[in-house]
Design a protein around this motif. Structure first.
Motif, PDB file in Angstrom:
ATOM      1  N   SER A 141       0.825  -1.209   0.000  1.00  0.00           N
ATOM      2  CA  SER A 141       0.000   0.000   0.000  1.00  0.00           C
ATOM      3  C   SER A 141       0.857   1.257   0.000  1.00  0.00           C
ATOM      4  CB  SER A 141      -0.913   0.024   1.238  1.00  0.00           C
ATOM      5  OG  SER A 141      -1.819  -1.051   1.229  1.00  0.00           O
ATOM      6  N   THR A 147      -2.354   5.559  -2.736  1.00  0.00           N
ATOM      7  CA  THR A 147      -2.487   5.394  -1.293  1.00  0.00           C
ATOM      8  C   THR A 147      -1.785   6.518  -0.547  1.00  0.00           C
ATOM      9  OG1 THR A 147      -2.622   2.972  -1.506  1.00  0.00           O
ATOM     10  CG2 THR A 147      -2.055   3.856   0.664  1.00  0.00           C
ATOM     11  N   GLY A 194     -10.496  -5.690   1.165  1.00  0.00           N
ATOM     12  CA  GLY A 194      -9.571  -4.795   0.501  1.00  0.00           C
ATOM     13  C   GLY A 194      -8.227  -5.424   0.175  1.00  0.00           C
ATOM     14  N   GLN A 195      -7.570  -4.853  -0.828  1.00  0.00           N
ATOM     15  CA  GLN A 195      -6.223  -5.270  -1.205  1.00  0.00           C
ATOM     16  C   GLN A 195      -5.170  -4.298  -0.675  1.00  0.00           C
ATOM     17  OE1 GLN A 195      -5.493  -8.233  -2.807  1.00  0.00           O
ATOM     18  NE2 GLN A 195      -7.667  -8.548  -2.387  1.00  0.00           N
ATOM     19  N   TYR A 196      -5.621  -3.105  -0.296  1.00  0.00           N
ATOM     20  CA  TYR A 196      -4.725  -2.068   0.200  1.00  0.00           C
ATOM     21  C   TYR A 196      -5.366  -1.367   1.401  1.00  0.00           C
ATOM     22  CZ  TYR A 196      -2.742  -2.741  -4.465  1.00  0.00           C
ATOM     23  OH  TYR A 196      -2.211  -3.289  -5.596  1.00  0.00           O
ATOM     24  N   ASP A 199      -8.489   0.551   0.223  1.00  0.00           N
ATOM     25  CA  ASP A 199      -9.345  -0.157  -0.733  1.00  0.00           C
ATOM     26  C   ASP A 199     -10.680  -0.501  -0.092  1.00  0.00           C
ATOM     27  OD1 ASP A 199     -10.324  -1.537  -2.891  1.00  0.00           O
ATOM     28  OD2 ASP A 199      -9.086  -3.334  -2.562  1.00  0.00           O
ATOM     29  N   HIS A 200     -11.715   0.240  -0.482  1.00  0.00           N
ATOM     30  CA  HIS A 200     -13.068   0.023   0.035  1.00  0.00           C
ATOM     31  C   HIS A 200     -14.060  -0.114  -1.114  1.00  0.00           C
ATOM     32  CE1 HIS A 200     -12.728   0.689   4.414  1.00  0.00           C
ATOM     33  NE2 HIS A 200     -11.761   1.530   4.119  1.00  0.00           N
TER      34      HIS A 200
END
Length: 217
Positions: A141, A147, A194-196, A199-200
């Motif tokens: 992230s 980010t 999420g992936q990060y 991330d939402h």
């Protein structure tokens, strides 16, 4: 920003060099029944998820990091700005933070959060909903330009210095956020892991999907 990055760096120093992401993390799936729970909300009042579900067409259940995490502050403000639209689309919003109750209450009052808020510093609800902690995703992230931009934007949106919302003993961890859309019977319509850090589930997607469903009938 510098003090915040020092917190991240201090956390990274504790991560073993051979740390690897777990590819077999259990997840809740769409179509399953969501875990129901009873807990106190941030104001110390009894909160029953089942009661919220029955009273609303859909419920957006959001799992955040600490309230002093800038990307969570950014997401919180997105929810504030879109809360009326979400309500008009049939949603109630419930947000869980891993912050301690006293510190979280300061944040809620300063930023006037209109939705339901729960403090879960022990991570009990996070475990029930299989919300992951992943050091590799945290590191990835902080290599993303988007980010880093969200961290800076979220930091600038605080009413006070972000550290004022930290409780004693809290520090950066590797929790990755997750969002769930539940129907009035408690079935999971959407499970979004999420992936990060930032991330939402896009809020516009929820509102637009509801409007499309309404117009198709």
């Amino acid at each position: 920003m510098i003090s915040l990055m020092l917190l991240f760096l201090a956390f990274f120093a504790q991560i073993p060099q051979d740390t690897a992401p777990n590819q077999d993390i259990p997840r809740l799936k769409e179509g399953e029944k969501a875990p129901l729970f009873k807990i106190e909300d941030v104001y110390g009042k009894q909160f029953k998820l089942k009661k919220i579900l029955k009273s609303n067409e859909k419920t957006l259940l959001v799992f955040m990091r600490h309230a002093w995490c800038p990307v969570c502050n950014l997401r919180s403000h997105e929810l504030i700005d879109n809360y009326k639209n979400l309500q008009a689309a049939g949603y109630e919003v419930v947000v869980v933070y891993e912050s301690k109750q006293e510190a979280l209450l300061r944040y809620v009052e300063d930023h006037q959060l209109p939705f339901k808020v729960i403090a879960d510093p022990q991570g009990l609800l996070y475990k029930e909903y299989k919300v992951e902690r992943n050091a590799e995703k945290l590191k990835a992230s902080l290599k993303r330009k988007e980010t880093l931009e969200h961290i800076e934007k979220g930091k600038n949106m605080y009413k006070k210095e972000f550290k004022s919302y930290m409780a004693e003993g809290e520090s950066v961890d590797a929790l990755i956020p997750a969002d769930f859309v539940l129907d009035h019977k408690g079935k999971i319509i959407k499970a979004y892991y999420g992936q990060y850090l930032d991330d939402h589930l896009p809020l516009e997607e929820l509102v637009q999907t509801t409007l499309q469903d309404t117009n198709s009938h």
